[in-house]
Write an enzyme that holds these catalytic residues in place. Sequence first.
Site, PDB file in Angstrom:
ATOM      1  N   GLY B   9       0.831  -1.202   0.000  1.00 25.61           N
ATOM      2  CA  GLY B   9       0.000   0.000   0.000  1.00 25.61           C
ATOM      3  C   GLY B   9       0.864   1.249   0.000  1.00 25.61           C
ATOM      4  O   GLY B   9       0.431   2.328   0.400  1.00 25.61           O
ATOM      5  N   ARG B  11       1.992   3.188  -2.263  1.00 24.83           N
ATOM      6  CA  ARG B  11       1.716   4.333  -3.134  1.00 24.83           C
ATOM      7  C   ARG B  11       0.621   5.249  -2.583  1.00 24.83           C
ATOM      8  O   ARG B  11       0.428   6.358  -3.068  1.00 24.83           O
ATOM      9  CB  ARG B  11       1.340   3.843  -4.536  1.00 24.83           C
ATOM     10  N   THR B 100      -4.746  -1.979   7.849  1.00 25.29           N
ATOM     11  CA  THR B 100      -5.929  -1.991   6.996  1.00 25.29           C
ATOM     12  C   THR B 100      -7.122  -2.500   7.799  1.00 25.29           C
ATOM     13  O   THR B 100      -7.015  -3.532   8.444  1.00 25.29           O
ATOM     14  CB  THR B 100      -5.694  -2.950   5.812  1.00 25.29           C
ATOM     15  N   ALA B 125      -4.137  -3.780  13.983  1.00 29.72           N
ATOM     16  CA  ALA B 125      -4.603  -2.623  14.757  1.00 29.72           C
ATOM     17  C   ALA B 125      -5.550  -1.780  13.916  1.00 29.72           C
ATOM     18  O   ALA B 125      -5.119  -1.125  12.975  1.00 29.72           O
ATOM     19  CB  ALA B 125      -3.418  -1.778  15.220  1.00 29.72           C
ATOM     20  N   ASN B 127      -6.801   0.928  14.695  1.00 29.97           N
ATOM     21  CA  ASN B 127      -6.505   2.348  14.919  1.00 29.97           C
ATOM     22  C   ASN B 127      -5.085   2.468  15.464  1.00 29.97           C
ATOM     23  O   ASN B 127      -4.805   2.000  16.565  1.00 29.97           O
ATOM     24  CB  ASN B 127      -7.511   2.939  15.917  1.00 29.97           C
ATOM     25  N   HIS B 155     -17.091  14.341  13.156  1.00 34.63           N
ATOM     26  CA  HIS B 155     -16.290  14.196  11.936  1.00 34.63           C
ATOM     27  C   HIS B 155     -16.786  15.152  10.859  1.00 34.63           C
ATOM     28  O   HIS B 155     -17.894  15.675  10.934  1.00 34.63           O
ATOM     29  CB  HIS B 155     -16.381  12.755  11.407  1.00 34.63           C
ATOM     30  N   LYS B 159     -18.054  12.078   5.758  1.00 33.87           N
ATOM     31  CA  LYS B 159     -18.019  10.722   6.332  1.00 33.87           C
ATOM     32  C   LYS B 159     -19.356  10.040   6.089  1.00 33.87           C
ATOM     33  O   LYS B 159     -20.407  10.623   6.327  1.00 33.87           O
ATOM     34  CB  LYS B 159     -17.730  10.792   7.833  1.00 33.87           C
TER      35      LYS B 159
END
Lengths: 266, 266, 266, 266
Positions: B9, B11, B100, B125, B127, B155, B159
């Site tokens: 991931g 890029r 992810t 994880a 987060n 947020h 979202k």
Amino acid sequence: MKIKVVVAGARGRMGSTAIEAIEKSSHTETVAALDYKYGGLHLHKGTVNNEGIGIPIYTSMSELMSNHAVDVLLDVTDPDAVFNNVQDALSHGVRPVVGTSGLSRRQVDEISVLVETYRIGCIIAPNFSIGAVLMMKFAAQAAHYLGDVEIIEMHHDRKLDAPSGTALKTAEMIQHSRPAHLQGHPDEQVHLQGARGADIDGMKIHSVRLPGLLAHQQVLLGGEGELLTLRHDSFDRKSFMPGIILSIRNVVTREDLVYGLEYLID
Amino acid sequence: MKIKVVVAGARGRMGSTAIEAIEKSSHTETVAALDYKYGGLHLHKGTVNNEGIGIPIYTSMSELMSNHAVDVLLDVTDPDAVFNNVQDALSHGVRPVVGTSGLSRRQVDEISVLVETYRIGCIIAPNFSIGAVLMMKFAAQAAHYLGDVEIIEMHHDRKLDAPSGTALKTAEMIQHSRPAHLQGHPDEQVHLQGARGADIDGMKIHSVRLPGLLAHQQVLLGGEGELLTLRHDSFDRKSFMPGIILSIRNVVTREDLVYGLEYLID
Amino acid sequence: MKIKVVVAGARGRMGSTAIEAIEKSSHTETVAALDYKYGGLHLHKGTVNNEGIGIPIYTSMSELMSNHAVDVLLDVTDPDAVFNNVQDALSHGVRPVVGTSGLSRRQVDEISVLVETYRIGCIIAPNFSIGAVLMMKFAAQAAHYLGDVEIIEMHHDRKLDAPSGTALKTAEMIQHSRPAHLQGHPDEQVHLQGARGADIDGMKIHSVRLPGLLAHQQVLLGGEGELLTLRHDSFDRKSFMPGIILSIRNVVTREDLVYGLEYLID
Amino acid sequence: MKIKVVVAGARGRMGSTAIEAIEKSSHTETVAALDYKYGGLHLHKGTVNNEGIGIPIYTSMSELMSNHAVDVLLDVTDPDAVFNNVQDALSHGVRPVVGTSGLSRRQVDEISVLVETYRIGCIIAPNFSIGAVLMMKFAAQAAHYLGDVEIIEMHHDRKLDAPSGTALKTAEMIQHSRPAHLQGHPDEQVHLQGARGADIDGMKIHSVRLPGLLAHQQVLLGGEGELLTLRHDSFDRKSFMPGIILSIRNVVTREDLVYGLEYLID
């Protein structure tokens, strides 16, 4: 069987609220009040009477002990009275729970020696608010990861001292979990003296005083791209009651001196 | 000796920021990128080039391993790619650190079996923000004493989902430290539907969506006469980097599966 | 010369606090209490006595007027008593300042007719807190520029109704300064019912209820890249006193009906 | 017909964002860039090119004017360049909108004279954030009723100066609406220097600097039993765009000098 509590400072507002809380708990009960006057009278809802309503008032621990079985002394008096009360309690086998602030380091040391001699528990807590103690504990833990910290404490404008005792205690606890270091830009230019607050090892403390406020504190911990804020608002002295009950229930199980409610909380 | 990391991931924006952070740390270095295309080319500052500048890109772990010694796979791809990447890594003796989200419970179970088989560490994880994880941990601890809880998460208005994943995870962690119970007045009258928020075991969750906002959450814990507020503001994806580095350094020392950054933090 | 005030509802907590404030101001004084009982007795510090200490109590406005010159009636009674009190006052040439909520629209209309007939001022204010009124006014002004708004109101958990009257009044004032429109992502997916709060023309209202809280409200106004937050904390009923004094001083200068403290504040 | 704007400082981040905003608005368009170099080249998305893509760059206003009709100059350069740009614009009949800070009082006075001579509008705004300006205006209005004020401004730790310009400007605006007076307890004892912040006429200013923070300010106004808090969070320079567009649309209608966005906002 309920834990039997005698209250010193029972006529004050904190004492009255504490007696209510002790009566309300299913684990505790009040048996008497220790006072420097009004011996022989009774105390009911903060008012002294000679009609035998409420709990009896005694002016000496010896006399009190000769009439009642007592497990715990809750002391919410003042810096002048507390030390003698605690000594008396320990020498009579009564475990003290002390909410009065103002004990000197020397006095705490002497109490520590007595506790070791008699091998009965004693808890001294400058702040009985569980919420405030959690804030302080969390701040110290978080500063291990987010090491740049500023404290904003906010109180009513009749408060005499700045910073508050809680802010100083918080800073002290944080000092143990992060190395002292400069915060802010190294070439910072302060155009108005005091703008950046008080400094403790690089940590900043700001004291706000305004009419309307009660007692509030925020700890701000900054990291790259994020901010963690721990805030405690104290609206009423009732907030101290769960910490007092917790301490009374805890002190009967121990034989050492504990200084600070934080050691009773996981 | 530095820990050798391959990034899947690489890029994307999270990947680019992660590579910078890995290079900046004195404990870690990036050796290659794992991608589904651009094999044989190189990646430098988020841009693919055929001039050999930056780290080499591979489309298979086998080929990558035949050219480089690798300790850790950092996966910041997407729900479609992550599961195969992790399986590949484990079978090649490379420890995965997964940022992810979107792994199903069944996939996590399968990974758990592989981890036990190969006896090499793996960290998943949802987060990586240490500040957010501290907020959640503290909330769960505090709810033990201050059992009435409401969560306000805020947020930006692009979202899609409400409540946020972090709010749901926070509520789940709090559920373990307090009994479910009704909050608010038992005879509460709600005159406008939704005013009291979403309900999880009595806890309330409120989702605010406004232009301007980034990602913020407050946990409010109330007790008699007091309020404890734990707030986390996430301003930039850089806030995930300390958690990523911590995980990379931790995963090389372990032989089990860890789900959640909270288990790496005291 | 001081403005002469009669207080209805004088035995309640709001009434007692108001009498103190009226006495303290150099512009106002209390001359009597209007009550449905205790006629002929006196009221002092919230306690009724028959020793003539404090202000005299009357059960009818006519009798009261035959003994005292009166400029203003401050009514802090209850929905049952307020309407008659106001009618009586107006018919006796006394200007009412009404802090009691619960007047119906029809009753306010009738009062309006009386005010026009007698051509003497009357002020009805559902909220006497100047700070709260400023918050509402500012919110309405700001929504003209920052049109996406959410309201978070927070009260103790003994409050019965949600949302609060202040939140609804705030929303109503904001409705006049911004067009109704959808807020949040058009394809928003709410996974737990109520998470996004109550909806008024696209505006969201969230009601928090926790022990410890008093009365608090935040209005959040979002724009591209910025957030404006207007917050009011009400800690004590003393906060209503400046608004009451302001209204008493203002009502004696006017000949119309004012509904809402916001019209007295620039 | 759209208002024709030339942008000075167009290659910077603020300039690029402004050009996007001007193009996006249905009322405005960009016709050229004024720069000290790159004359004859073109500017597109912040990048200079010699392929004629984007808007043409000029190094003098005269030459620019001989090729384009221009209504407004938006200057977001630096303290060195801004004064000459504004003089040039005025002498060519172009109305300046200035977002660059650092003009001296003397320079503003000279611009004022030119504006009177040419009778064409000019707007100088140290802060184009409408949210920030609303916060300042509201603070000044509220201080009329709640006269005890403290300001807490919070910025990232790379900021050099304290207090912030916005905090000083806020204090200045509040000074006009409340008399100077001592705040806090008259016998206040400050045990750590700086704890009570910087002082302006009794008002206190506290400057917080932490990594992670962007640009935030709170104004706290206290009254008996209540607190009003006005908070502005600035997350992105996009927040300046509505103020820039508002100024461009306003300046074409006026013939005087306006210093401060607050005069354009009701």
